[in-house]
Motif scaffolding. Structure first.
Motif, PDB file in Angstrom:
ATOM      1  N   LYS A   1      -4.471   2.112  -8.640  1.00  0.00           N
ATOM      2  CA  LYS A   1      -5.081   3.435  -8.676  1.00  0.00           C
ATOM      3  C   LYS A   1      -5.280   3.920  -7.234  1.00  0.00           C
ATOM      4  O   LYS A   1      -5.460   3.122  -6.312  1.00  0.00           O
ATOM      5  CB  LYS A   1      -6.430   3.390  -9.398  1.00  0.00           C
ATOM      6  N   PRO A   2      -5.259   5.234  -7.008  1.00  0.00           N
ATOM      7  CA  PRO A   2      -5.480   5.760  -5.657  1.00  0.00           C
ATOM      8  C   PRO A   2      -6.762   5.238  -5.019  1.00  0.00           C
ATOM      9  O   PRO A   2      -6.784   4.920  -3.824  1.00  0.00           O
ATOM     10  CB  PRO A   2      -5.541   7.275  -5.884  1.00  0.00           C
ATOM     11  N   SER A   3      -7.844   5.129  -5.811  1.00  0.00           N
ATOM     12  CA  SER A   3      -9.103   4.631  -5.261  1.00  0.00           C
ATOM     13  C   SER A   3      -8.979   3.177  -4.819  1.00  0.00           C
ATOM     14  O   SER A   3      -9.603   2.752  -3.838  1.00  0.00           O
ATOM     15  CB  SER A   3     -10.223   4.766  -6.290  1.00  0.00           C
ATOM     16  N   GLN A   4      -8.167   2.395  -5.531  1.00  0.00           N
ATOM     17  CA  GLN A   4      -7.940   1.006  -5.146  1.00  0.00           C
ATOM     18  C   GLN A   4      -7.182   0.910  -3.825  1.00  0.00           C
ATOM     19  O   GLN A   4      -7.480   0.051  -2.983  1.00  0.00           O
ATOM     20  CB  GLN A   4      -7.146   0.268  -6.233  1.00  0.00           C
ATOM     21  N   ILE A   5      -6.212   1.784  -3.658  1.00  0.00           N
ATOM     22  CA  ILE A   5      -5.409   1.775  -2.434  1.00  0.00           C
ATOM     23  C   ILE A   5      -6.295   2.035  -1.220  1.00  0.00           C
ATOM     24  O   ILE A   5      -6.180   1.362  -0.188  1.00  0.00           O
ATOM     25  CB  ILE A   5      -4.282   2.826  -2.519  1.00  0.00           C
ATOM     26  N   THR A   6      -7.209   2.996  -1.350  1.00  0.00           N
ATOM     27  CA  THR A   6      -8.118   3.319  -0.251  1.00  0.00           C
ATOM     28  C   THR A   6      -8.987   2.125   0.121  1.00  0.00           C
ATOM     29  O   THR A   6      -9.130   1.771   1.294  1.00  0.00           O
ATOM     30  CB  THR A   6      -9.017   4.508  -0.638  1.00  0.00           C
TER      31      THR A   6
ATOM     32  N   GLY B   1       2.008   1.578  -3.448  1.00  0.00           N
ATOM     33  CA  GLY B   1       0.871   1.618  -4.375  1.00  0.00           C
ATOM     34  C   GLY B   1       0.989   0.620  -5.511  1.00  0.00           C
ATOM     35  O   GLY B   1       0.667   0.935  -6.660  1.00  0.00           O
TER      36      GLY B   1
ATOM     37  N   LEU C   1       0.821  -1.209   0.000  1.00  0.00           N
ATOM     38  CA  LEU C   1       0.000   0.000   0.000  1.00  0.00           C
ATOM     39  C   LEU C   1       0.853   1.257   0.000  1.00  0.00           C
ATOM     40  O   LEU C   1       0.477   2.279  -0.595  1.00  0.00           O
ATOM     41  CB  LEU C   1      -0.920  -0.011   1.221  1.00  0.00           C
ATOM     42  N   ASP C   2       2.014   1.219   0.647  1.00  0.00           N
ATOM     43  CA  ASP C   2       2.892   2.394   0.687  1.00  0.00           C
ATOM     44  C   ASP C   2       3.426   2.730  -0.697  1.00  0.00           C
ATOM     45  O   ASP C   2       3.487   3.900  -1.093  1.00  0.00           O
ATOM     46  CB  ASP C   2       4.061   2.153   1.652  1.00  0.00           C
TER      47      ASP C   2
ATOM     48  N   GLU D   1       0.958  -0.990 -10.992  1.00  0.00           N
ATOM     49  CA  GLU D   1       0.537   0.100 -10.122  1.00  0.00           C
ATOM     50  C   GLU D   1      -0.945  -0.004  -9.800  1.00  0.00           C
ATOM     51  O   GLU D   1      -1.741  -0.472 -10.610  1.00  0.00           O
ATOM     52  CB  GLU D   1       0.815   1.447 -10.793  1.00  0.00           C
TER      53      GLU D   1
END
Length: 307
Positions: free
Chosen positions: A190-195, A172, A169-170, A188
């Motif tokens: 996506k930011p939404s996936q990380i959340t 991404g 997660l760090d 990689e």
């Protein structure tokens, strides 16, 4: 031996078939013998003087079967029976050489893909519009699985075999362990996936884990790892079809690869790595020739206007 062979040649066909059946029984199972004898009798009803046939005659026979709409699997089964028949005829001295020993039915499937069957990104993203779940702790899990299918193009096996350690997660990123013909790769997120993954891993998964000690990322309600069948059942419940387009992990992956190449215009070499294909020829099948022609036409028009 010649006298025996001559007496065999003078036998009536019914008696000769008894010899053939006994010969087959030495080599094959009872079920196979029954199947082969059925094929042989039908063949002899059309060609009672089968010992006179040449390879061209047999090729014509199978060409007729193809015209009749018989599948290649059906024709291969028939050919196996006829080959076994001529093996017996050869041993009995009815023929001097096997007329179709080297004959093969080989019909390669056409290369390329049916691009009209692929989902576009907008259609795939509608899968996120999930109905409210009956069970707690699976909402983020389901969104995380859908995201990895439609953004990273993972296969079913790759998805269910992910461990918690495969998600960074760090950084991404997701580290994908190739399954079957596919290679390992790192993609990689996506930011939404990380959340969503963060919420699932740090909270929901711990509740689903219960007394289990598995390191698998995606878990069922009983704390056991998700299976391929469970994943497919989950995806099938989401939306059925978009027109004639199938909604399944397999078609989603194909659609993603096509999108990378033909919509996002990512290079073939890069897509090969992203998809985990061992050979570029596998990736090339996803290049839409119509899209390629359109690109070239636009490029020529641009040059003619702007030089």
């Amino acid at each position: 031996k010649k006298k025996i062979q001559k007496s065999i040649r003078n036998m009536k066909q019914a008696t000769l078939l008894n010899f053939v059946e006994k010969e087959l029984a030495f080599k094959y199972t009872a079920e196979t013998v029954i199947s082969y004898m059925y094929t042989i009798r039908r063949f002899l009803s059309q060609f009672p003087k089968a010992e006179r046939l040449k390879l061209t005659d047999i090729e014509g026979y199978f060409a007729d079967l193809k015209i009749q709409g018989k599948s290649s699997e059906y024709r291969k089964a028939i050919l196996a029976g006829i080959k076994a028949f001529y093996d017996c005829y050869l041993e009995l001295g009815m023929v001097k050489e096997h007329p179709c020993r080297t004959y093969r039915i080989s019909e390669k499937k056409p290369k390329g893909k049916d691009f009209s069957a692929f989902l576009n990104l907008e259609e795939m993203e509608t899968l996120f519009n999930l109905k409210e779940e009956r069970y707690r702790y699976v909402g983020n899990r389901n969104k995380a699985m859908i995201g990895l299918l439609i953004y990273q193009g993972m296969t079913s096996k790759e998805l269910i075999n992910l461990s918690v350690n495969n998600i960074d997660l760090d950084a991404g990123i997701v580290n994908i362990k190739g399954q079957g013909k596919n290679t390992d790769r790192t993609l990689e997120l996506k930011p939404s996936q990380i959340t969503v993954l963060m919420r699932y891993i740090e909270d929901d998964r711990k509740h689903l884990l219960k007394n289990s000690t598995t390191n698998k990322l995606f878990l069922g309600m009983r704390g056991t790892p998700m299976t391929v069948n469970a994943l497919h059942e989950f995806i099938s419940r989401l939306g059925g079809t978009f027109g004639n387009k199938e909604v399944s992990p397999k078609n989603i992956r194909r659609s993603v690869i096509s999108n990378w190449l033909n919509v996002r215009n990512i290079s073939l070499e890069h897509v090969q790595i992203m998809a985990g294909h061992r050979y570029p020829s596998t990736t090339e099948q996803y290049i839409n020739p119509n899209t390629q022609e359109q690109r070239e036409a636009v490029s020529k028009l641009h040059k003619s206007i702007f030089g």
